[in-house]
Design an enzyme around this catalytic site. Structure first.
Site, PDB file in Angstrom:
ATOM      1  CG  ASP A 163     -74.849 -53.752  22.312  1.00  0.00           C
ATOM      2  OD1 ASP A 163     -75.403 -54.225  21.313  1.00  0.00           O
ATOM      3  OD2 ASP A 163     -75.391 -52.910  23.061  1.00  0.00           O
ATOM      4  CG  ASP A 218     -82.358 -52.864  22.070  1.00  0.00           C
ATOM      5  OD1 ASP A 218     -81.680 -53.852  21.700  1.00  0.00           O
ATOM      6  OD2 ASP A 218     -81.853 -51.808  22.483  1.00  0.00           O
TER       7      ASP A 218
HETATM    8  C1  GLA Z   1     -78.185 -52.051  22.570  1.00  0.00           C
HETATM    9  C2  GLA Z   1     -78.550 -53.366  23.238  1.00  0.00           C
HETATM   10  C3  GLA Z   1     -79.387 -53.062  24.474  1.00  0.00           C
HETATM   11  C4  GLA Z   1     -78.600 -52.171  25.426  1.00  0.00           C
HETATM   12  C5  GLA Z   1     -78.147 -50.924  24.712  1.00  0.00           C
HETATM   13  C6  GLA Z   1     -77.184 -50.107  25.545  1.00  0.00           C
HETATM   14  O1  GLA Z   1     -79.295 -51.389  22.084  1.00  0.00           O
HETATM   15  O2  GLA Z   1     -79.256 -54.185  22.363  1.00  0.00           O
HETATM   16  O3  GLA Z   1     -79.780 -54.258  25.111  1.00  0.00           O
HETATM   17  O4  GLA Z   1     -77.489 -52.892  25.905  1.00  0.00           O
HETATM   18  O5  GLA Z   1     -77.475 -51.229  23.485  1.00  0.00           O
HETATM   19  O6  GLA Z   1     -76.771 -48.961  24.877  1.00  0.00           O
END
Ligand code: GLA
Length: 520
Positions: A163, A218
């Site tokens: 991430d 996301d």
């Molecule tokens: C980010 C990523 C998500 C998830 C969250 C976890 O937002 O893009 O897919 O992994 O972190 O905290």
């Protein structure tokens, strides 16, 4: 692949090569770890649990069990991945990450072993920053790349999602390459998922760095979010290929925030875009409807097609979008996708997909399973937010008489209307006069388009590669030289090149010949 299809593919490759800007942006080579030659398929808990208390080893084991018992493993789902919040907030005295004992009382290695025991693979998550994204502040791998990669390898991790939170403004390429190199040195093959949300245009640099890269922020479990991800990702087709994929984020199918039609659109578009198929719902709780979407093997086959081409957009008019995906066997997948709030007719054509000219095509609807033939038009009434998804196969390859060889005295003429292409073969009026095509098998049927304006049949011997397979085949009168008809014969043509010759057996010579259709 037929000669015509090969020609079309070669022409498409030439068109790409001729466009210097396209090529210069295409990364030279992929990450050479040999992994994810097709997009990853599996599970990740994030979209259903986030960091809630039901994210535990019990859940993850339950998912692995269901992968086997409900046939998902057989359908291709392989990776069982855990996301953020699996660790304690502090590293141990040696500086190692520590699994949260409340969620994972047996530790991560035991969980990975359990997943491996089912014939599946196990994936984990951390961030290319000082901490992961969750506010509780779990440690990230920035500055700890090798130690964390080694720990993951020792646990039997097969996949890392990396991430982008708390990255301290360090250059993204530097951070993601550091973990790539650490994974390589760990000694274990670990698929590498770059999750920097498309912020630094990873499609322009990440093919030699990771196996996939998020192209968007996301996803959430609603139509507007899902379709926005598709809209961003679909413009990036040129960057995807075996071992290096665009990632518009994980699936929401089964989480309850969209209609069945919207989830089918979600799954259809992800498959068309050769996106990861990472199930994001708690399979212990989802409906049979969701399983039937996730287990549609015809749709999965598009995603997992070995050629690894992402669909391109053929047309996009006011929310009515046509996608086409080139498949390894020369077929095309075609999606007619309605992003609007009303039912609409969406249309395209076989020729727009570049499949190559044929007299008929087969269209299989991959959701209803209905099969029909078409002479080229592809059209459907598509409800709001639905997607009609077809697999298009060429029913026949057409070889025009203009491309045939004629014995002495034969000519290509165009003085009698109604022929296809630019003309027809007018063979010499003599016994032994012939028309000969070079074609590609495999095939089972030869169909000749012809006209015979006399009242007497004009018989020919049909030979394949020099051997007569049908002698004295009559080409009866069609009543006029402008009236065209067909004569067909069943033949077994093996894969590969063949010579088809029609040789006149009477002094009238052959009929006027328009084309040869070679059908599978
Ligand atoms: C980010 C990523 C998500 C998830 C969250 C976890 O937002 O893009 O897919 O992994 O972190 O905290």
């Amino acid at each position: 692949m037929s000669f015509l299809r090969r020609t079309a593919v070669a022409a498409a490759a030439f068109a790409l090569a001729a466009s210097g800007t396209v090529l210069s942006q295409t990364p030279a080579s992929a990450l050479e770890n040999g992994l994810l030659r097709t997009p990853p398929m599996g599970f990740n808990n994030w979209n259903s649990t986030q960091c809630k208390a039901d994210f535990t080893e019990t859940m993850i084991r339950g998912i692995a069990d269901i992968f086997v018992s409900k046939g998902l493993k057989d359908a291709g789902y392989t990776y069982v991945n855990i996301d953020d919040c699996w660790a304690l907030p502090d590293r141990d005295a040696k500086g190692d990450l520590v699994p949260d004992p409340a969620r994972f009382p047996h530790g991560i290695k035991a969980l990975a072993d359990y997943v491996h025991g089912k014939g599946l693979k196990f994936g984990i998550y951390t961030s290319a920053g000082t901490h992961t994204c969750n506010k509780a502040g779990f440690p990230g791998a920035l500055g700890h790349e090798q130690q964390d990669a080694n720990l993951f390898a020792s646990w039997g991790v097969d996949y890392l999602k990396y991430d982008n939170c708390n990255n301290q403004g360090v250059d993204a390429q530097q951070r993601y390459k550091a973990m790539r190199d650490a994974l390589a040195k760990s000694g274990r093959p670990i698929a590498y998922s770059i999750c920097e949300w498309g912020q630094n245009k990873p499609w322009t640099w990440a093919a030699p760095v990771g196996n996939l890269w998020r192209s968007t922020g996301d996803i959430s479990d609603k139509w507007s979010s899902m379709i926005a991800k598709a809209q961003t990702n679909r413009g990036l087709a040129q960057y995807a290929g075996p071992g290096h994929w665009n990632d518009p984020d994980m699936l929401e199918v089964g989480n309850g925030g969209m209609t069945a039609a919207e989830y089918r659109t979600h799954f259809s578009l992800w498959a068309m875009m050769a996106a990861p198929l990472l199930i994001g719902s708690d399979l212990r709780k989802v409906s049979d409807d969701s399983f039937s979407i996730l287990k549609n093997t015809d749709v999965i086959a598009l995603d997992q097609d070995p050629l690894g081409k992402q669909a391109t957009v053929l047309s996009s008019n006011g929310g009515l979008v046509v996608y086409s995906k080139v498949l390894a066997n020369g077929d095309r997948a075609v999606a007619l996708s309605n992003e609007t709030t009303a039912t609409a007719t969406i249309s395209t054509s076989a020729s727009a997909t570049g499949i190559g000219s044929a007299s008929s095509y087969t269209l299989k609807d991959l959701w209803t399973k209905a099969i029909r033939t078409t002479s080229g038009s592809i059209s459907a009434s598509v409800p709001s937010h639905a997607t009609v998804l077809y697999r298009l196969s060429s029913g026949a390859s057409r070889y025009e008489a203009e491309s045939a060889s004629l014995s002495a005295g034969g000519t290509i003429d165009s003085n009698h209307a109604g022929f296809s292409g630019t003309g027809f073969a007018n063979g010499a009026n003599a016994i032994g006069s012939y028309v000969e095509w070079q074609v590609s098998g495999p095939a089972s049927t030869l169909t000749f388009g012809y006209a015979n304006g006399t009242t007497t049949a004009r018989p020919v011997d049909i030979s394949v590669d020099g051997t007569v397979v049908a002698a004295g085949v009559p080409f009866p009168s069609t009543g006029a030289w402008t009236t065209w008809s067909t004569v067909s014969r069943t033949v077994a043509l093996a894969a590969g090149p063949h010579t088809i010759r029609l040789t006149a057996t009477t002094a009238d010579g052959p009929a006027n010949l328009d084309y040869l259709d070679v059908s599978p």
